[in-house]
Design an enzyme around this catalytic site. Structure first.
Site, PDB file in Angstrom:
ATOM      1  N   HIS A  70      34.227 -32.616  50.265  1.00  0.00           N
ATOM      2  CA  HIS A  70      33.713 -33.971  50.031  1.00  0.00           C
ATOM      3  C   HIS A  70      34.795 -34.942  49.587  1.00  0.00           C
ATOM      4  O   HIS A  70      34.584 -36.156  49.610  1.00  0.00           O
ATOM      5  CB  HIS A  70      32.546 -33.946  49.028  1.00  0.00           C
ATOM      6  CG  HIS A  70      32.941 -33.713  47.602  1.00  0.00           C
ATOM      7  ND1 HIS A  70      32.735 -32.517  46.946  1.00  0.00           N
ATOM      8  CD2 HIS A  70      33.508 -34.533  46.697  1.00  0.00           C
ATOM      9  CE1 HIS A  70      33.153 -32.621  45.692  1.00  0.00           C
ATOM     10  NE2 HIS A  70      33.634 -33.837  45.521  1.00  0.00           N
ATOM     11  N   ASP A 127      31.574 -26.583  50.835  1.00  0.00           N
ATOM     12  CA  ASP A 127      32.374 -27.678  50.273  1.00  0.00           C
ATOM     13  C   ASP A 127      33.799 -27.196  49.987  1.00  0.00           C
ATOM     14  O   ASP A 127      34.206 -27.003  48.842  1.00  0.00           O
ATOM     15  CB  ASP A 127      31.704 -28.197  49.004  1.00  0.00           C
ATOM     16  CG  ASP A 127      32.284 -29.525  48.534  1.00  0.00           C
ATOM     17  OD1 ASP A 127      33.045 -30.152  49.293  1.00  0.00           O
ATOM     18  OD2 ASP A 127      31.956 -29.938  47.405  1.00  0.00           O
ATOM     19  N   SER A 228      36.811 -33.168  41.300  1.00  0.00           N
ATOM     20  CA  SER A 228      36.349 -32.269  42.344  1.00  0.00           C
ATOM     21  C   SER A 228      37.560 -31.702  43.087  1.00  0.00           C
ATOM     22  O   SER A 228      38.595 -32.345  43.183  1.00  0.00           O
ATOM     23  CB  SER A 228      35.480 -33.023  43.349  1.00  0.00           C
ATOM     24  OG  SER A 228      34.236 -33.359  42.797  1.00  0.00           O
TER      25      SER A 228
END
Length: 318
Positions: A70, A127, A228
């Site tokens: 992402h 992801d 992230s």
């Protein structure tokens, strides 16, 4: 209320553009210097001047950094590699901070994302992304790879509830506080998947997909927005040496009305289910790490700052 909550999750996790950063980051962490985390890398976007740090990553080869999908996609469309640069060996967040004496940098030549990754449509399953670098890193005390080990038995042993891993990152350091300009670290315990599901908000449970693991506290030490893609790192004895092993990639966490929800655990993309994806582009990624000794799992107390184990992968410090 459910729709609003899911939109907040999308906001925090989904992208890294229009002057925003998304995804988890460390609250109540401890300060890091690079000999403690030479595997950690920062992903920066070149769409702003100066370049802006948007995610974390982990060095797994001289020309490969693994991060979250992402961080480099919109919906399921992979953004141009030319928009990104990577910095390793960095303690300070600004791209050109003069205090980063051991920093190494590279443009991104290519980005590999699993074909089944669909972003929020599938709740950020798969992801994971591989950043193929233009310039190879030179391994030294500031920049070293983390090991990848796909032995299922050892993976399960390290990911037992209560076993702790380390995460690193920049950005928010509290619910609504300013970003950290210096690398932070935290030690987070694994959370059993059934407990993670049962005690998470109902509206978040669908984000705990089949390739996720959970880790963290609910006491204010957490990963929050901004990092992230960073690695969840464990230690083990391999070939009689202490080595660090990448087991997870920071992915999602429940959102609140605050910038950071520091009273919850986070999900991490589990590396084990993605063995074939990683090895399709880095076939020799396990070489040099050796075989874990039976039942020997490193703990935080075994990480001694400055000690050189001459291990083939990263030798961590405390």
């Amino acid at each position: 209320m459910t729709i609003k909550y899911l939109l907040l999750v999308m906001y925090f996790v989904f992208g890294a553009y229009a002057g925003r950063t998304y995804g988890p980051k460390i609250s109540k962490g401890y300060r890091i210097h690079m000999s403690m985390a030479p595997w950690h890398a920062g992903l920066y976007t070149k769409t702003s001047t100066p370049y802006k740090q948007i995610c974390g990553g982990t060095v797994i080869a001289k020309n490969v950094v693994v991060t979250a999908a992402h961080c480099v996609t919109v919906d399921r469309v992979v953004l141009p590699a030319s928009q990104f640069v990577v910095g390793a060996g960095k303690v300070y967040r600004p791209w050109n901070d003069t205090h980063d004496v051991g920093a190494q940098k590279s443009d991104v030549k290519d980005i590999k994302v699993p074909p089944r990754y669909q972003g929020v449509v599938t709740n950020f399953q798969h992801d994971i992304a591989l950043l193929i670098l233009t310039t190879e890193f030179t391994y030294n005390e500031h920049v070293k790879p983390a090991c990848l080990n796909f032995d299922a038995v050892h993976d399960a042993e390290q990911l037992r509830e209560g076993q702790s891993g380390k995460v690193m990152g920049w950005d928010l350091t509290g619910e609504n506080s300013a970003a950290s300009q210096v690398l932070q670290g935290a030690t987070l315990p694994n959370v059993a998947i059934d407990k993670c599901i049962d005690q998470s908000p109902v509206s978040f449970r669908s984000f705990i997909t089949g390739d996720k693991i959970c880790a963290g506290y609910n006491n204010g030490t957490a990963v929050c927005r901004g990092d992230s893609g960073g690695g969840l790192i464990f230690t083990a004895i391999m070939n009689s040496q202490l080595a660090t092993i990448l087991r997870g990639i920071v992915s999602t966490s429940p959102a609140t009305e605050n910038l950071c929800n520091i009273y919850t655990w986070a999900t991490f993309t589990h590396l084990l289910p993605h063995e074939h994806f990683v090895k399709a582009f880095v076939p020799n990624v396990e070489e040099g790490c050796g075989t874990p000794a039976n039942g020997v799992i490193g703990t935080r107390s075994s990480l001694v700052l400055g000690r050189n184990y001459n291990c083939p992968c990263t030798c961590p410090g405390q």
